[in-house]
Design a protein around this motif. Structure first.
Motif, PDB file in Angstrom:
ATOM      1  N   PRO A 144       0.810  -1.228   0.000  1.00  0.00           N
ATOM      2  CA  PRO A 144       0.000   0.000   0.000  1.00  0.00           C
ATOM      3  C   PRO A 144       0.840   1.273   0.000  1.00  0.00           C
ATOM      4  N   ARG A 145       1.939   1.271   0.757  1.00  0.00           N
ATOM      5  CA  ARG A 145       2.778   2.464   0.825  1.00  0.00           C
ATOM      6  C   ARG A 145       3.416   2.751  -0.535  1.00  0.00           C
ATOM      7  N   LEU A 162      -5.786  -5.940   0.591  1.00  0.00           N
ATOM      8  CA  LEU A 162      -4.973  -4.936  -0.095  1.00  0.00           C
ATOM      9  C   LEU A 162      -5.781  -3.672  -0.367  1.00  0.00           C
ATOM     10  N   ARG A 206      -6.350  -1.577   2.742  1.00  0.00           N
ATOM     11  CA  ARG A 206      -5.145  -0.875   3.188  1.00  0.00           C
ATOM     12  C   ARG A 206      -4.747   0.259   2.250  1.00  0.00           C
ATOM     13  N   THR A 207      -5.129   0.168   0.987  1.00  0.00           N
ATOM     14  CA  THR A 207      -4.776   1.216   0.020  1.00  0.00           C
ATOM     15  C   THR A 207      -5.940   2.171  -0.245  1.00  0.00           C
ATOM     16  N   GLN A 208      -7.028   1.979   0.490  1.00  0.00           N
ATOM     17  CA  GLN A 208      -8.258   2.734   0.229  1.00  0.00           C
ATOM     18  C   GLN A 208      -8.030   4.236   0.192  1.00  0.00           C
TER      19      GLN A 208
END
Length: 278
Positions: free
Chosen positions: A167-168, A236, A239-241
């Protein structure tokens, strides 16, 4: 934006499929007509299976996006022939990666010369996609890949990002390309709910499609799939929302790598939409 933004992205999906014998039946049985279907191309089998499946799915009423890798085009005449066949089938959107064919079939080494040539031919397609690399390309420096997107911006209308599981990294990449004034909308590449045994079986075959070969080049990614409980697409996305739904990110939708697990992918999407809807 949060949950509402994630729901919107799940409604704007593209399913990447491999042109196998059973693909047409699977798509007809499980994929709604409002879902865009993209068809990969293999350096082993060439463009013909891609063009054939694209025409058949388009005739069934799907919006189909064929992959036209530059390195599979023999010459300018072949490019014109491919463009003509696709336009005749009603296709108005193509995805143009460089491709993996080594050596190339002809004189096109990368996507940019093909994009320029399509422009000279009168831009036969309303939409043209190019590749983005959130995680490092095995052969190309990160700054070079972002420069390539800048170079292609005059000819392309959107970017499809390759798989990313961090995600980062994904959030930072979206910010980086925007800082470099790459303003094209991005369809973020996400792997669907891949079953371990099926993925392992598929990855051992030769020439099944660009997506599985890309995994083979990234053993750490493959390990994430192969480990029990190692990957879940909803985890995933959750966490990337924030990164995906920020207006500044310019994310147009999700590009889901199905690895031809088409029924499973659509069931997963519907179930997640139901959960997000409360």
């Amino acid at each position: 934006m949060g949950t509402a933004g994630l729901k919107a992205l799940l409604h704007r999906v593209r399913y990447e499929v491999l042109p196998a014998k059973s693909t047409e039946d699977k798509v007809l049985a499980h994929v709604p007509r409002d879902v865009v279907v993209t068809v990969t191309a293999s350096p082993v089998k060439g463009l013909e299976p891609t063009l054939d499946l694209t025409a058949r799915l388009a005739a069934h009423g799907y919006r189909v996006v064929p992959h036209v890798p530059a390195r599979l085009l023999r010459d300018d005449r072949h490019l014109k022939e491919v463009a003509g066949r696709l336009r005749e089938a009603g296709v108005d959107d193509v995805f143009v990666p460089a491709g993996d064919a080594d050596p190339p079939a002809g004189g096109f080494e990368g996507a940019l010369p093909v994009l320029r040539r399509l422009s000279e031919l009168g831009s036969p397609f309303a939409r043209v996609g190019v590749t983005g690399y959130p995680e490092s390309h095995p052969l190309i420096h990160d700054d070079v890949t972002i420069q390539a997107m800048w170079d292609k911006r005059a000819y392309a209308t959107y970017i499809v990002s390759n798989l990313c599981f961090d995600p980062r990294v994904l959030g930072e990449w979206l910010a980086r390309i925007r800082r470099r004034d790459v303003a094209l909308p991005v369809h973020v590449g996400v792997a669907g709910p891949v079953q371990r045994t099926k993925l392992l079986a598929m990855a051992t075959r030769i020439g099944v499609g660009e997506s599985t070969r890309f995994l083979a080049k990234h053993p750490a990614w493959f390990a994430r799939f192969a480990a029990p409980g190692g990957y879940a697409p909803e985890r995933l996305l959750t966490r990337t929302q924030e990164a995906l739904t920020a207006p500044s990110a310019g994310v147009a939708g999700l590009h889901v790598f199905t690895f031809n697990q088409i029924a499973e992918t659509e069931r997963w999407r519907r179930a997640l939409l139901d959960r997000l809807g409360g």
